[in-house]
Scaffold this motif. Structure first.
Motif, PDB file in Angstrom:
ATOM      1  N   PRO A   7       0.827  -1.206   0.000  1.00 30.67           N
ATOM      2  CA  PRO A   7       0.000   0.000   0.000  1.00 30.67           C
ATOM      3  C   PRO A   7       0.863   1.258   0.000  1.00 30.67           C
ATOM      4  O   PRO A   7       1.941   1.279   0.593  1.00 30.67           O
ATOM      5  CB  PRO A   7      -0.809  -0.112   1.285  1.00 30.67           C
ATOM      6  N   PHE A   8       0.380   2.262  -0.659  1.00 31.99           N
ATOM      7  CA  PHE A   8       1.064   3.549  -0.701  1.00 31.99           C
ATOM      8  C   PHE A   8       0.827   4.253   0.634  1.00 31.99           C
ATOM      9  O   PHE A   8      -0.301   4.362   1.096  1.00 31.99           O
ATOM     10  CB  PHE A   8       0.519   4.410  -1.848  1.00 31.99           C
ATOM     11  N   LEU A   9       1.898   4.718   1.239  1.00 37.32           N
ATOM     12  CA  LEU A   9       1.787   5.444   2.501  1.00 37.32           C
ATOM     13  C   LEU A   9       2.109   6.910   2.263  1.00 37.32           C
ATOM     14  O   LEU A   9       3.093   7.236   1.595  1.00 37.32           O
ATOM     15  CB  LEU A   9       2.752   4.883   3.540  1.00 37.32           C
ATOM     16  N   SER A  10       1.285   7.754   2.831  1.00 37.21           N
ATOM     17  CA  SER A  10       1.554   9.188   2.734  1.00 37.21           C
ATOM     18  C   SER A  10       2.784   9.520   3.578  1.00 37.21           C
ATOM     19  O   SER A  10       3.256   8.702   4.376  1.00 37.21           O
ATOM     20  CB  SER A  10       0.350   9.985   3.231  1.00 37.21           C
TER      21      SER A  10
END
Length: 185
Positions: A4-7
């Motif tokens: 997942p892309f994490l901010s």
């Protein structure tokens, strides 16, 4: 499996969590080494004092022992003192306690910087957030690189302490929310 892309804020929060756990872990190890230092140091000082007393006039005051037995007793305490002092010098628990405490302090300091970053800087629409996060990541890597060896029990106890802290903070938040309801009534 897709990662997942994490901010930037989520990544900073994960580093903050790691720092919290590491600071607690290192404080636990520091405390253990401090106790070893205290125990070995006191035992060494006491056995040396007893050996000195017995070597002086103390053995004459022990009427129950023969001269040979009193010499044996003096030798025993002298030997015990030497072994304890040598162990204290070899293990250097004071230095180890200090090293772990300093590392714990570094993790706490980084954690505080990250909290500020998450709560203040990440709310802004700044273009430098990723580069600022990179600085925090490098700082953590430097602390990790200089880190002393850790026993396995420290990881488990730190994990439990973090879990206890999360539960305690949830309970406090519920109490605060309940107190707010009482004040508004």
């Amino acid at each position: 499996m897709a990662v997942p892309f994490l901010s930037v804020a989520e990544q900073a929060w994960k580093i903050e969590e790691d720092c919290e756990r590491a600071a607690i872990r290192d404080a636990l190890v520091s405390t253990r080494w401090y106790k070893y230092n205290l125990g070995l140091g006191l035992a060494s000082a006491i056995t040396a004092a007893v050996a000195g007393f017995l070597a002086g006039s103390g053995s004459e005051r022990i009427a129950l022992l023969s001269w040979a037995d009193s010499k044996l007793l003096v030798s025993f305490f002298a030997l015990a003192s030497a072994v304890l002092a040598s162990t204290l010098t070899f293990l250097a628990p004071a230095e180890k306690a200090n090293a772990f405490q300093q590392t714990s302090n570094k993790y706490h300091a980084l954690r505080e910087k990250l909290r500020y970053f998450i709560n203040n800087r990440c709310n802004e629409d700044g273009v430098n957030l990723a580069s600022e996060l990179q600085v925090f990541m490098l700082e953590k890597q430097e602390i990790d690189a200089d880190h002393p060896i850790l026993p396995e029990w420290a990881y488990k106890r730190a994990h439990q302490k973090v879990r206890d802290k999360v539960i305690r903070n949830k309970e406090l938040a519920q109490l605060r929310a309940g107190a707010g309801d009482v004040h508004s009534a």
